[in-house]
Design an enzyme around this catalytic site. Structure first.
Site, short mmCIF file in Angstrom:
data_model
loop_
_atom_site.label_atom_id
_atom_site.label_comp_id
_atom_site.label_asym_id
_atom_site.label_seq_id
_atom_site.Cartn_x
_atom_site.Cartn_y
_atom_site.Cartn_z
N HIS A 1 -0.34 4.61 7.15
CA HIS A 1 -0.52 3.19 6.79
C HIS A 1 0.64 2.77 5.90
O HIS A 1 0.72 3.15 4.73
CB HIS A 1 -1.84 2.97 6.05
CG HIS A 1 -2.11 1.52 5.76
ND1 HIS A 1 -3.24 0.88 6.20
CD2 HIS A 1 -1.39 0.58 5.10
CE1 HIS A 1 -3.21 -0.39 5.81
NE2 HIS A 1 -2.08 -0.59 5.14
N HIS B 1 3.70 -0.48 4.96
CA HIS B 1 4.34 -1.80 5.11
C HIS B 1 5.85 -1.63 4.96
O HIS B 1 6.31 -1.16 3.92
CB HIS B 1 3.82 -2.78 4.05
CG HIS B 1 2.34 -3.01 4.18
ND1 HIS B 1 1.82 -4.04 4.95
CD2 HIS B 1 1.29 -2.34 3.67
CE1 HIS B 1 0.49 -3.99 4.89
NE2 HIS B 1 0.15 -2.96 4.13
N HIS C 1 -8.85 -3.49 7.72
CA HIS C 1 -8.85 -3.85 6.30
C HIS C 1 -10.29 -4.24 5.98
O HIS C 1 -10.72 -5.33 6.32
CB HIS C 1 -7.88 -4.99 6.00
CG HIS C 1 -7.82 -5.33 4.53
ND1 HIS C 1 -6.71 -5.09 3.76
CD2 HIS C 1 -8.75 -5.84 3.70
CE1 HIS C 1 -6.97 -5.45 2.51
NE2 HIS C 1 -8.20 -5.92 2.45
N HIS D 1 -7.29 2.48 3.70
CA HIS D 1 -7.24 2.45 2.22
C HIS D 1 -8.62 2.23 1.58
O HIS D 1 -8.84 1.25 0.89
CB HIS D 1 -6.23 1.41 1.72
CG HIS D 1 -6.25 0.07 2.39
ND1 HIS D 1 -7.37 -0.70 2.50
CD2 HIS D 1 -5.26 -0.63 2.98
CE1 HIS D 1 -7.07 -1.81 3.13
NE2 HIS D 1 -5.79 -1.79 3.44
N ASP E 1 -0.20 3.00 2.15
CA ASP E 1 -0.25 1.55 1.94
C ASP E 1 0.87 1.12 1.01
O ASP E 1 0.72 0.15 0.26
CB ASP E 1 -1.61 1.09 1.42
CG ASP E 1 -1.82 -0.42 1.62
OD1 ASP E 1 -1.08 -1.03 2.43
OD2 ASP E 1 -2.72 -0.98 0.98
O1 DOR Z 1 -2.10 -4.50 -1.59
C1 DOR Z 1 -1.90 -4.82 -0.43
N1 DOR Z 1 -0.68 -5.20 0.00
N2 DOR Z 1 -2.93 -4.82 0.42
C2 DOR Z 1 -2.80 -5.29 1.66
O2 DOR Z 1 -3.76 -5.27 2.37
C3 DOR Z 1 -1.53 -5.89 2.12
C4 DOR Z 1 -0.39 -5.37 1.39
C5 DOR Z 1 0.88 -6.16 1.59
O3 DOR Z 1 1.23 -6.46 2.72
O4 DOR Z 1 1.57 -6.47 0.59
ZN ZN Z 2 -1.78 -2.25 3.90
#
Ligand code: DOR
Ligand code: ZN
Length: 346
Positions: free
Chosen positions: A17, A19, A139, A177, A250
Site C-alpha cells: 500500500h 502513494h 479504505h 491500514h 501507506d
Molecule cells: O493519511 C492518508 N493519506 N490516508 C489516506 O487514505 C490517503 C493518503 C494520501 O493520499 O495522502
Molecule cells: Zn493510503
C-alpha cells in the site's frame, strides 16, 4: 529467518500500500521505496484519479520513467473505483496487468471526492472483479459527519464490510491500514479471502503522538491514530504469524508547507525508513522472527504472486533521519525527521 541479534536478513520485501503521486513529487519519492521494496501496490488517488486501464498503463509508464537508472522496481497498478466504473473495464484492467481496485468512500481522505457514495452502485463491477480475479482494496471508514472520527472504522465493518463479504464471498478483499481492535479481530475471523495491511506508524504510535507538546501534523494520517489498546491489538496481529496480516506502509507524501498550515493534509511519509520502522515495532514486541513473513511472504502469497528471490539486510546501527528531503520545488519531512533510528537497511 537467520536472525542474529544485530543483523536481520529478509527475503526482499514488498509494500502492499503506497502513494507515489506524480510528476516531480513522484521522481522525488520513488527512489526511497525502490531502495527497500521490490514491488509496491500503487494507490490511484491522483488528481484526476486513475479510473481506467489506459490511465493505469500510462501511470505505470511514468513511474518506470521516473526510476533512476540501475534501480529495479515493479509498480503494481490499481484503479480507483467510482459509482460509475463500468463492469467491462475489469477485463481491460486485467489484460493491462492491473491487480486491484481501490474503494474510497467518497470524502474519506485525500483526493477521495470521486469515491464511492454507495457500494450498492458498484455491484455489477464487483461481480466482474470477482470473475477476473481482481482484488478489492478498501479504505474502511464511513464518512458520516455524525459518526465520531475514532469510531468510523468500526462502524464501517458493520455497515459495509460484513454485507460486502456476504455478497461477494470469492472476492479477495484487503482491509487497508487497519487501526482498531475491531478490524484486527474482524480480519482474523474472516475467511481466507480477507486480509489486512498494517502501517509502521500505526504499529509504533497511538493518538498521543498527535498532541505531544503541541499539535503534530506529521503524525496526522487517515485513518487517524487510535488509543493505545488498539495499537497493541495491531502489534499482536502483525506479529501473530497469521498470513492474512502483511506490510503496507501507506507512505503518503505531502510537502512540508501543506502539512504545516491551518488545514493539514492526511498522510505520513515513511518510505525513507519504512523497514527500519517496522523492525523497531517488531523488536519492541519481541517478534523480530516474525518480520520476514509479514514483510516479504504473506502479501505476495495473498495476491497470488511469486515471492521475491533477492534478500535485504537490516543492521543494528544508529543513524539519524534527515530533517527535510527535497520534494520537487518544495521540501518534505519524513516521519521521525531528525531523530535517531536503531536499525539501518544496508
Ligand atoms: O493519511 C492518508 N493519506 N490516508 C489516506 O487514505 C490517503 C493518503 C494520501 O493520499 O495522502
Ligand atoms: Zn493510503
Amino acid at each position: 529467518m537467520p536472525a542474529l541479534p544485530d543483523v536481520i536478513q529478509l527475503t526482499q520485501p514488498d509494500d502492499w500500500h503506497l502513494h507515489l503521486r506524480d510528476g516531480a513529487a513522484l521522481a522525488a519519492v520513488l527512489p526511497a521505496t525502490a531502495r527497500q521494496f521490490a514491488r509496491a501496490i500503487v494507490m490511484p488517488n491522483l488528481r484526476p484519479p486513475v479510473t481506467t486501464a489506459a490511465a493505469a498503463v500510462a501511470y505505470r509508464q511514468r513511474i518506470l520513467a521516473a526510476l533512476p537508472a540501475g534501480m529495479a522496481f515493479t509498480p503494481l497498478m490499481t484503479l480507483y473505483l467510482t459509482d460509475n466504473t463500468p463492469p467491462e473495464e475489469m477485463r481491460r484492467a486485467k489484460e493491462a496487468g492491473v491487480v486491484a481496485l481501490k474503494l474510497y468512500p467518497a470524502g474519506a481522505t485525500t483526493n477521495s471526492d470521486a469515491g464511492v457514495t454507495d457500494i450498492r452502485k458498484c455491484h455489477a463491477t464487483l461481480e466482474a472483479m470477482q470473475r477476473q480475479g481482481l482484488l478489492l482494496l478498501v479504505h474502511g471508514e464511513v464518512t458520516d459527519a455524525e459518526i465520531d472520527i475514532f469510531d468510523r472504522e468500526a462502524v464501517f465493518i458493520d455497515r459495509v464490510m460484513q454485507p460486502l463479504r456476504r455478497q461477494f464471498p470469492e472476492l479477495k478483499v484487503v482491509f487497508e491500514h487497519i487501526t482498531t481492535t475491531e478490524a484486527a479481530q474482524y480480519v482474523a475471523e474472516a475467511g481466507p479471502h480477507t486480509a489486512a495491511t498494517l502501517t509502521a506508524h500505526h504499529l509504533l504510535y497511538n493518538r498521543n503522538a498527535l498532541f505531544t507538546g503541541g499539535l503534530r501534523p506529521h503524525y496526522y494520517c487517515l485513518p487517524v491514530l487510535k488509543k493505545e489498546k488498539h495499537r497493541q491489538a495491531l502489534v499482536q496481529a502483525a506479529t501473530s504469524g497469521n498470513p492474512r496480516f502483511f506490510l503496507g506502509t501507506d507512505s503518503a507524501p505531502h510537502a512540508s508547507v501543506m502539512k504545516e498550515q491551518s488545514v493539514c493534509g492526511a498522510g505520513c511519509y515513511t518510505a525513507p525508513a519504512a523497514l527500519e520502522l517496522y523492525a523497531e515495532a517488531f523488536e519492541a514486541a519481541g517478534a523480530l522472527d516474525k518480520l520476514e513473513g509479514f514483510a516479504s511472504h504473506f502479501g505476495a502469497d495473498f495476491y497470488g504472486l511469486p515471492r521475491n528471490a533477492g534478500t535485504v539486510t537490516l543492521r543494528r546501527e544508529a543513524w539519524t533521519l534527515p530533517e527535510v528531503l527535497p520534494f520537487g520545488d518544495a521540501t518534505i519531512k519524513p516521519l521521525r525527521a531528525g531523530e535517531t533510528l536503531n536499525w539501518k537497511l544496508q
